[in-house]
Enzyme design. Structure first.
Site, PDB file in Angstrom:
ATOM      1  N   SER A 460       0.812  -1.214   0.000  1.00  0.00           N
ATOM      2  CA  SER A 460       0.000   0.000   0.000  1.00  0.00           C
ATOM      3  C   SER A 460       0.844   1.262   0.000  1.00  0.00           C
ATOM      4  CB  SER A 460      -0.913   0.018   1.229  1.00  0.00           C
ATOM      5  OG  SER A 460      -0.143  -0.005   2.419  1.00  0.00           O
ATOM      6  N   HIS A 481      -2.556  -2.870  -5.820  1.00  0.00           N
ATOM      7  CA  HIS A 481      -2.935  -2.506  -4.458  1.00  0.00           C
ATOM      8  C   HIS A 481      -4.447  -2.599  -4.309  1.00  0.00           C
ATOM      9  CE1 HIS A 481      -3.534   0.829  -1.248  1.00  0.00           C
ATOM     10  NE2 HIS A 481      -3.553  -0.366  -0.698  1.00  0.00           N
ATOM     11  N   GLU A 493      -5.186   0.043  -7.305  1.00  0.00           N
ATOM     12  CA  GLU A 493      -4.126   0.853  -7.897  1.00  0.00           C
ATOM     13  C   GLU A 493      -3.149  -0.079  -8.605  1.00  0.00           C
ATOM     14  OE1 GLU A 493      -3.751   4.731  -4.982  1.00  0.00           O
ATOM     15  OE2 GLU A 493      -2.868   2.844  -4.289  1.00  0.00           O
ATOM     16  N   ASN A 531      -3.192   6.850  -0.723  1.00  0.00           N
ATOM     17  CA  ASN A 531      -2.563   7.030   0.583  1.00  0.00           C
ATOM     18  C   ASN A 531      -1.734   8.306   0.651  1.00  0.00           C
ATOM     19  OD1 ASN A 531      -3.614   4.896   2.003  1.00  0.00           O
ATOM     20  ND2 ASN A 531      -1.994   3.468   1.433  1.00  0.00           N
TER      21      ASN A 531
END
Length: 720
Positions: A460, A481, A493, A531
């Site tokens: 991540s 991800h 992702e 993130n």
């Protein structure tokens, strides 16, 4: 048919794909001559039939001609239907993005309302047979009919407008409550769109929105003939669709508006809260419904018209329609990704919670054997059990039947021996987020896999390039991800390194497509897309918290953004340990000026407690005593030069400016090529509000992107 531009004299860039109305007379023994009007896309196109200005003119002309023929006694009924799997897909949403939207929408709405009134005065019965999807304006056309039927397998019936920043303004807000129970009408108009829920034909029949399910138009006409024969359909005495003031129907409608939306707020309170965060469509819709009892059809339609024209030019509509287009274009395609390799067997390294969820998703999507591997046989067995449980849950939700669920579950197996992965075409690692551990796992896998097999990481935040730099074949490594919970989160992702081969990247996208997820591509950069931006927000929030600001004030500071949850609830959802780890990775890779390490967060992690306390009577969880204790006594820089720690509007401004800076850097660094990738990822991976367009349209609308980066991310599209 050649697309046409609307309002050629105005500064319009809107190009319409003009819907055709095919007309034919059909003789029916129980009815007589029926004028059948079929809504069809432009000749040679497979796109759904939609309503733009010229299309509505065609519909108006065809219906007007049918009404005239009915008056002349030439026909005894009018039937409306569509082609292929679509009755009518509703308004062409691209016209709402045009600069001259008000000049387009106002006359169309007037025409739609005029048709609603004239169709209610038709001297012959009107049938709408929903052969396929009927959404928005398409369903409002169907509401012109006395009788509605639908194919048994039809899906996609509803009025999604409030989720698009507008309202059902072509008769839907006014008329739906006259067809089905007012409480159900309010739910369909207000709440279903917020949940992305559309009705199936069976559900529509249960509500009374359609009378009966039939296989084809001929059967629909048979049903209409029966209704005429038993006196249930009488064009000379159609009921008034407007409830009288104080009537039972009026009371039910008003009670539905005051009914609970959740345990924490009523529908009115929810609408008011959404209006306060920039989404006024719910409140405007409630206003129209509120005024309905005791009014007239003309008055209510006028209120609809005023509302939709006003909402159509709002920032919320612009953001919502932009988001809708992103979701439409990003939806998993039907065709395989060009250049992707065939995948016949898959391995998953790791058998924890995340690994088992991904294994289940891969088995469901790829329909190939999937092997879970863990060093510990007991953990591997538990992972297999959990993965099969995920399959069972999918079956219980109706995603697949029990026999299919058993077949998919049988594709799953578990092992403790890495050699059992040797014949896999792809192995995905989902081990703890520690670079050294991940490098070791990938190296071990490379030792047993064929040189052509893909190595995939579910990291991540860690560098995929660093993970693969010591491998003999780093070109076969790609990041996928998945977000937690895997079954519910639609985003993956797709992370490429500079050495990832085009074939491997294409295969990564194909795996995502077959899992029916939205894939958003990112370069290999710290935090990737979601993130990195989430933690830019949290970094500013935690900075104020570390500097002694009131935690409740800090938590509420970002409410105007309309995010799905407040920051401290988000930390609990992500997990305090995960948040602390990702925050430190980003601080190490991108610097502590933008991503400072939070002392208070470290102390909260040490306490093992949550940062918020849920109270079902309140919309947002409250700050916990543990959070207050963790941040008490922390001193990280003190107040700003002006003597205050940023909270409220000041903190919101810092967050927005920080986000604009980060988006600008991500575009400059090539993490993504377009801001649309960022918005799609944030909508799907972090629940960013669609009425804000995700993020970048909002930054343009507020002027922050111009101030921080020197230019709007979308030119003048969202600026005033």
């Amino acid at each position: 048919m050649t697309p046409t531009s609307a309002n050629a004299g105005a500064a319009s860039s809107y190009t319409e794909h003009v819907t055709r109305v095919l007309t034919e007379d059909r003789e029916h023994q129980g009815i007589g001559t029926v004028a059948v009007l079929t809504f069809a896309p432009p000749e040679g196109e497979s796109r759904p039939a939609t309503l733009g200005p010229q299309s509505f003119e065609n519909v108006d002309a065809a219906l007007t001609r049918a009404l005239e023929r009915a008056e002349a006694g030439e026909i005894q009924a009018i039937a409306l239907t569509g082609t292929d799997r679509v009755f009518f897909a509703g308004a062409d949403l691209s016209m709402f993005t045009d600069a001259s939207v008000q000049e387009i929408i106002d006359p169309m709405t007037h025409r739609a309302h005029d048709l609603q009134v004239r169709m209610r005065a038709a001297v012959v019965p009107v049938l709408a047979h929903l052969n396929g999807a009927a959404l928005g304006g398409g369903l409002e056309v169907a509401l012109m009919a006395d009788v509605r039927t639908a194919g048994p397998k039809v899906r996609g019936i509803g009025l999604p407008e409030t989720s698009l920043g507008i309202l059902p303004g072509w008769g839907g807000t006014t008329l739906l409550q006259s067809v089905i129970d007012p409480a159900e009408a309010v739910r369909v108009i207000l709440e279903d769109p917020a949940r992305d829920k559309q009705l199936s034909a069976t559900e529509a029949e249960q509500l009374g929105l359609v009378d009966v399910l039939v296989d084809d138009l001929e059967s629909a006409l048979d049903h209409l003939a029966t209704r005429i024969a038993d006196g249930a359909v009488d064009p000379s005495s159609r009921p008034d669709p407007i409830p009288a003031a104080g009537s039972e129907r009026a009371q039910a409608l008003l009670a539905a508006l005051d009914a609970p939306h959740t345990t924490a707020e009523t529908r009115r309170e929810w609408a008011a809260r959404m209006e306060s965060v920039g989404a006024p469509s719910l409140a405007r819709t409630i206003g129209v419904l509120d005024a309905l009892p005791g009014s007239t059809l003309s008055e209510s339609l006028s209120a609809e018209r005023e509302a939709i024209v006003g909402l159509g030019t709002s920032d919320a509509a612009a953001g919502s329609l932009y988001a809708a287009e992103l979701l439409r274009r990003g939806k998993p395609g039907r065709r395989p990704v060009e250049g992707a390799r065939e995948i016949r067997r898959v391995g998953v390294a790791g058998a924890g919670l995340m690994a088992s969820q991904i294994a289940a998703q891969l088995a469901l999507g790829l329909q190939v054997p999937v092997v879970l591997r863990d060093l510990d046989e007991d953990i591997a067995a538990k992972g297999l059990e959990h993965a099969r449980g995920v399959i069972g849950q999918a079956a219980s939700r109706g995603k697949l039947d029990e026999e299919s669920a058993r077949q998919v579950a049988d594709l799953l197996s578990a092992t403790a021996d890495v050699a059992d992965l040797a014949d896999c075409d792809l192995v995905l690692e989902a081990v703890p987020e520690v670079l050294k551990v991940k490098k070791s796992v990938l190296a071990e896998l490379e030792g047993v896999l064929s040189p052509s097999a893909l190595l995939v990481t579910n990291t991540s935040s860690l560098s995929v390039a660093a993970m693969s730099e010591e491998l003999a074949h780093p070109e076969r490594v790609v990041g996928l991800h998945f977000f937690n919970p895997v079954a519910k989160m639609p985003l993956v992702e797709v992370v490429r390194t500079e050495r990832t081969s085009p074939e491997v990247l294409a295969t990564g996208h194909e795996v995502v497509r077959r899992c029916r997820k939205f894939g958003v591509e990112s370069a290999d950069a710290p935090g990737f897309i979601v993130n990195r931006l989430l933690f830019r927000v949290l970094s500013e929030v935690l900075r104020s918290a570390d500097r002694g600001a009131d935690l409740s004030e800090v938590d509420a500071s970002l409410d105007p953004m309309g995010l799905p949850m407040r920051p401290f609830e988000l930390l609990d959802l992500v997990g305090i340990g995960v948040a602390d780890h990702v925050g430190k990775v980003l601080a190490d890779q991108l610097g502590t000026e933008r991503f400072p390490v939070s002392q208070g967060l470290e102390r909260l992690l040490e306490s093992g407690e949550a940062g918020t306390v849920r109270d079902r009577s309140q919309v947002h969880p409250q700050v916990s005593d543990a959070l207050r204790t963790a941040f008490s006594g922390v001193s990280a820089g003190g107040a700003d030069e002006g003597g205050s720690v940023p909270v409220g509007d000041e903190l919101l401004d810092r967050v927005l400016r920080g986000l604009a800076e980060e988006v600008g850097l991500m575009l400059q660094e090539g993490v993504v090529e377009q801001p649309e990738q960022i918005d799609l990822a944030l909508i799907l991976g972090a629940g960013y509000p669609r009425h804000r367009g995700g993020l970048t349209p909002y930054l343009d609308q507020t002027g922050v992107s111009q101030e921080v980066t020197g230019a709007a991310f979308h030119g003048d599209r969202f600026t005033h």
